[in-house]
Motif scaffolding. Structure first.
Motif, mmCIF file in Angstrom:
data_model
loop_
_atom_site.group_PDB
_atom_site.id
_atom_site.type_symbol
_atom_site.label_atom_id
_atom_site.label_comp_id
_atom_site.label_asym_id
_atom_site.label_seq_id
_atom_site.Cartn_x
_atom_site.Cartn_y
_atom_site.Cartn_z
ATOM 1 N N UNK A 1 0.805 -1.229 0.000
ATOM 2 C CA UNK A 1 0.000 0.000 0.000
ATOM 3 C C UNK A 1 0.833 1.273 0.000
ATOM 4 N N UNK A 2 1.927 1.268 -0.751
ATOM 5 C CA UNK A 2 2.782 2.459 -0.817
ATOM 6 C C UNK A 2 2.050 3.642 -1.443
ATOM 7 N N UNK A 3 1.261 3.368 -2.470
ATOM 8 C CA UNK A 3 0.527 4.445 -3.126
ATOM 9 C C UNK A 3 -0.395 5.131 -2.112
ATOM 10 N N UNK A 4 -1.046 4.334 -1.288
ATOM 11 C CA UNK A 4 -2.017 4.894 -0.357
ATOM 12 C C UNK A 4 -1.333 5.643 0.783
ATOM 13 N N UNK A 5 -0.160 5.202 1.160
ATOM 14 C CA UNK A 5 0.593 5.979 2.143
ATOM 15 C C UNK A 5 0.899 7.359 1.599
ATOM 16 N N UNK A 6 1.277 7.405 0.332
ATOM 17 C CA UNK A 6 1.572 8.698 -0.293
ATOM 18 C C UNK A 6 0.309 9.562 -0.354
ATOM 19 N N UNK A 7 -0.802 8.967 -0.749
ATOM 20 C CA UNK A 7 -2.038 9.730 -0.893
ATOM 21 C C UNK A 7 -2.590 10.180 0.455
ATOM 22 N N UNK A 8 -2.439 9.357 1.478
ATOM 23 C CA UNK A 8 -2.948 9.726 2.796
ATOM 24 C C UNK A 8 -2.143 10.846 3.427
#
Length: 927
Positions: A531-538
């Motif tokens: 979930x790297x993308x979601x860490x960035x988006x969050x």
């Protein structure tokens, strides 16, 4: 770059304790405390300045400062927020705390220290190596024997600290660049000694001192610490401050590779040396910076500035290479922006980095692929890009970043034939024979699947989302857009793009796909397993709520949420997620998403990790958010909030009194009422935890507040109705709660509530009919009725009874049981005595023979916890047998209980059980 907690809050539109209507309209703070992650503070805990400050960006630096800060008088600097200091201490001491829990971690630390201290066998020794070895051996003994508080242990602690301090002192000012007799640098010796000093102070629960020594490891030998001793800690604690150096290094390598100068090997070595020196300097600066945080009463230190080194010259082709880089490497630009956000996160967590290694290894080969290696294939150049320098003892752990080298992908050949798109090369993604008319949409699909130009892919996202909205979920359009290569292409843009408009469109269309198909959800989760993308988006200041909704639709499991950032990011969503989010046709509450994440994080790992995460919620100030959510929101959200609070109490019992005081009791009763069709398990679990207070006056105060009810309704009637529809495993706890409320009244008068409650308790003690789960809750219910608890909420009735039986005198100094007795103050003794008398009379008179027989039966046939709880209940209730008004009751009690107690006093039983049984027999005899 946000350089203060207040600025972080302001970026979310949060000013002077209020959320602004337009989050973009906020005032920048004048102060600056580098706080790398979101923290939940009280609404009025910070102040903002009246005017916006001009921001000055240091071109080669890592930090952005307010223009006024440099000229501020030192005495005006505010003290560092205590919660921020606790967070730093929590991360550092939590990381080193793994030494006590994880044997493989201990072996790894030992092996790393040995490898960097190796010396020729013939080398002389001035005693420093022997001292270090003895110190390490003492610590290992302490770890294996950490449960005993003996004089020998105290001596071992003092001895290990003394030995390691001597070793650490070899790296003094005069000998800092020297080496030992064996040729081992003094800095290496000192770093290893400081690492073990951190461990021994952690063993002694001096977390602040433990953190200070761990930071000193990076001060003594930054290179050794970041590349060999604790590279995982460095990656997550220091690297976010220094990402600009890493970006610069890879850019310089690319320029060097593109240049026509020779020899490249010499210049590469010089560049690597320059990079390492600057990275070591920056690491040491930030280690000193955080050490200043740990000083008592410390003022805000200035955030260190770590400039970029001067670039090397690569000849006339430099400008051409720079232009090529600027046009193609959108990723470095994105990484630089990401680095700006990184400074203001990363602290509020306990480090457990090893969990990342398996996931990161999956992408390691992909990460090690260099930019120039791909471009060389396209330009037939013989230049080779170098990875992390081999001179380092251990390569830096790199993030997987599938989209990190966006421009690396070869452009596939797109053949247009008979209105179809056919991709014919070996690119990462292939879209074969998509049956679409040749149009803007088909071109966009081809672009998203094959192009290595970020701007083209962003335009493709716009076209595809418009086509999706215009199609009104047309099956043909949906089939084309939900192909695996298309979804993967959207994900890559989502990772690389910095345009909020594009990101929102990508999030929205993926939400549509995820809501429609489990296959689509799995494609997304498989592509981004950690979930790297979601860490960035969050971390994004404007889109984190929409990103949370998308992630909730995917339903990730705890094993995918391995980053230490998930707790603070989830709390951020919980605090600001009060409004429904709309992603095209998908509508969802971000708070529901936040509670899903917290549920996974607090219950989805092993017990130790669950407890660590729950403690992190407490340390980050999450309890105030949870309290608020018990009172507002949907029924689902309020139940989830109650369940999460229960997890926090079990992990950190010290917060129990605070919650018992702050929680709105009427809201809890209301929640029981509105759960008319569903289980009240979460509310009952919370009420059970809240009643385990260490003062009987606090217990009765809480019960009285609960008795006031909600909306004019009778609390006891509500609980009686709840008892009748409760699940079997919930009934004993509801009954215990109902009985305690009844005890607030006249204990001499029987009531329907008391009769029903005692009847349920008797039924729950029937071990032949009740499964193990019900028996566990029955044991808990009996412990509640005992009325004695420690500050951490542990039942202490048994310990108190053992003390009354002079158990500690029997064993003398060999008795090391924790806190025999309880935490009640002397003036509470009369109150607790009266409370126990009322409880005993209620149980014995209402339950009579059946209650005593049930206790006797559960002693013989119950699970261990229930058998012990039944014995303890007999022990404390037997003290009040004379108070029971029934004729011949004492004789009946004697006939039922004495045979079982005699069995428990046999020599084959554990000593505490024999003492309790003997004590009970004495009390029955007296009666």
């Amino acid at each position: 770059m946000a350089s203060s907690l207040q600025q972080l809050l302001n970026e979310e539109g949060f000013e002077n304790g209020k959320l602004l209507k337009n989050p973009s309209e906020f005032k920048a703070p004048d102060e600056s405390i580098a706080l790398p992650i979101y923290i939940c503070h009280g609404r009025g805990s910070s102040e903002t300045s009246k005017h916006k400050d001009d921001k000055t960006i240091t071109r080669k630096g890592s930090s952005v400062f307010s223009s006024k800060r440099a000229s501020r008088p030192k005495h005006d600097e505010p003290a560092i927020d205590e919660s921020a200091i606790k967070a730093v201490v929590s991360i550092l001491s939590g990381y080193i705390g793994r030494y006590m829990k994880d044997e493989s971690f201990r072996e790894m630390v030992r092996e790393k220290c040995n490898s960097c201290l190796s010396r020729p066998k013939a080398a002389s020794d001035n005693g420093v190596f022997i001292k270090l070895e003895l110190g390490i051996q003492s610590i290992d003994k302490l770890v294996l024997d950490r449960g005993n508080k003996t004089e020998r242990r105290t001596k071992l602690v003092k001895n290990s600290i003394k030995l390691l301090s001597i070793v650490a002192a070899v790296n003094g000012k005069e000998s800092r660049n020297g080496s030992s007799c064996g040729g081992v640098p003094n800095s290496h010796l000192s770093a290893c000694a400081q690492l073990y000093l951190s461990i021994v102070y952690k063993l002694e629960k001096n977390n602040r001192e433990s953190a200070r020594h761990l930071l000193q490891v990076f001060c003594d030998s930054a290179f050794l610490a970041r590349t060999h001793l604790v590279p995982d800690l460095w990656n997550h604690f220091f690297l976010p401050h220094l990402l600009h150096l890493k970006v610069w290094y890879h850019k310089e390598l690319e320029l060097l590779c593109n240049s026509g100068d020779a020899p490249k090997e010499t210049k590469t070595k010089a560049l690597t040396k320059l990079y390492n020196e600057q990275m070591d300097m920056g690491t040491a600066k930030f280690a000193v910076y955080y050490k200043q945080w740990l000083k008592t009463g410390a003022k805000v230190p200035p955030v260190p500035t770590v400039p970029l080194p001067l670039s090397l010259s690569y000849g006339s082709s430099r400008r051409r290479s720079s232009d090529l880089y600027a046009s193609r490497s959108s990723v470095n630009r994105n990484l630089t922006e990401w680095q700006s956000m990184e400074l203001d996160r990363r602290i509020r967590a306990s480090i457990d980095i090893c969990r990342h290694e398996a996931e990161e290894k999956e992408f390691k080969d992909e990460e090690n692929c260099s930019l120039d290696k791909t471009r060389t294939h396209r330009r037939s150049s013989s230049c080779q890009i170098y990875s992390t320098p081999r001179t380092e003892l251990m390569p830096e752990t790199q993030k997987s970043g599938r989209f990190r080298l966006f421009a690396c992908q070869s452009r596939p050949t797109v053949c247009l034939a008979k209105g179809k798109i056919v991709v014919r090369n070996n690119s990462m993604r292939k879209l074969d024979n998509v049956d679409l008319p040749l149009s803007d949409l088909s071109k966009s699909i081809a672009t998203i699947c094959s192009s290595d130009v970020l701007s083209d892919c962003e335009n493709a996202i716009q076209v595809m989302t418009k086509a999706w909205l215009d199609s009104h979920s047309d099956p043909a359009i949906e089939a084309a857009l939900t192909k695996l290569p298309v979804i993967e292409g959207i994900l890559e843009v989502l990772f690389a793009s910095s345009e909020d408009e594009i990101l929102e469109l990508a999030i929205s269309i993926l939400a549509e796909f995820a809501a429609r198909s489990e296959v689509n959800r799995q494609i997304i989760l498989n592509w981004d397993p950690v979930l790297e993308i979601f860490l960035k988006l969050l971390r994004n200041s404007s889109l984190f709520l929409k990103a949370a909704v998308l992630l909730y639709l995917l339903k990730p499991k705890a094993k995918q949420m391995i980053s230490t950032e998930w707790i603070p990011l989830s709390l951020r969503v919980l605090e600001f997620g009060e409004h429904l989010q709309t992603l095209f046709t998908v509508k969802c509450s971000p708070r529901v998403a936040a509670f899903y994440f917290l549920d996974q994080l607090l219950t989805g790992f092993n017990e130790d990790r669950n407890i660590e995460n729950a403690c992190q919620v407490v340390s980050l100030g999450g309890l105030s958010l949870l309290i608020r959510n018990v009172e507002i929101g949907s029924v689902l959200e309020r139940n989830k909030a109650a369940l999460t609070i229960s997890c926090c109490i079990r992990a950190d019992g010290s917060c129990r009194s605070y919650l018992a005081d702050k929680l709105n009791k009427a809201s809890l009763i209301k929640l029981i009422v509105v759960n008319c069709k569903d289980s009240n398990g979460s509310v009952i679990a919370l009420l059970t935890e809240l009643l385990c207070l260490n003062r009987i006056t606090l217990i009765t105060k809480f019960l009285n507040n609960l008795l006031n009810g909600w909306g004019g309704l009778n609390t006891m009637h509500i609980l009686l109705a709840c008892l009748q529809k409760a699940l079997p495993e919930e009934r004993p706890l509801v009954a215990a709660l109902l009985l305690q409320l009844d005890l607030l009244g006249d204990s001499s008068r029987c009531s329907v509530y008391r009769e029903e409650a005692v009847e349920v308790i008797i039924e729950a003690l029937d071990c032949e009919k009740c499964n193990e789960k019900i028996q566990e809750q029955s044991a808990r219910a009996l412990s509640m009725l005992g009325g004695r608890f420690s500050y951490m909420g542990e039942a202490t009735t048994e310990n108190w009874l053992l003390k009354q039986a002079s158990f500690h005198e029997i064993l003398g100094d060999s008795f090391h049981r924790k806190d025999i007795g309880d935490d009640f103050l002397y003036e509470d003794e009369e109150a607790i005595e009266n409370w126990q008398r009322k409880a005993a009379i209620a149980l014995l008179e209402s339950g009579s023979k059946r209650f005593m027989a049930a206790l006797s039966n559960s002693m013989a046939n119950g699970i261990p916890s229930l058998a012990r709880a039944s014995l303890v209940t007999i022990a404390w209730t037997s003290r009040f047998l004379n108070s029971v008004r029934h004729k011949d009751f004492q004789a009946m009690a004697c006939s039922i209980l004495v045979p079982r107690l005699l069995e428990s006093s046999n020599s084959d039983r554990v000593l505490e059980e024999r003492v309790l049984a003997t004590f009970s027999l004495q009390q029955i005899t007296k009666s």
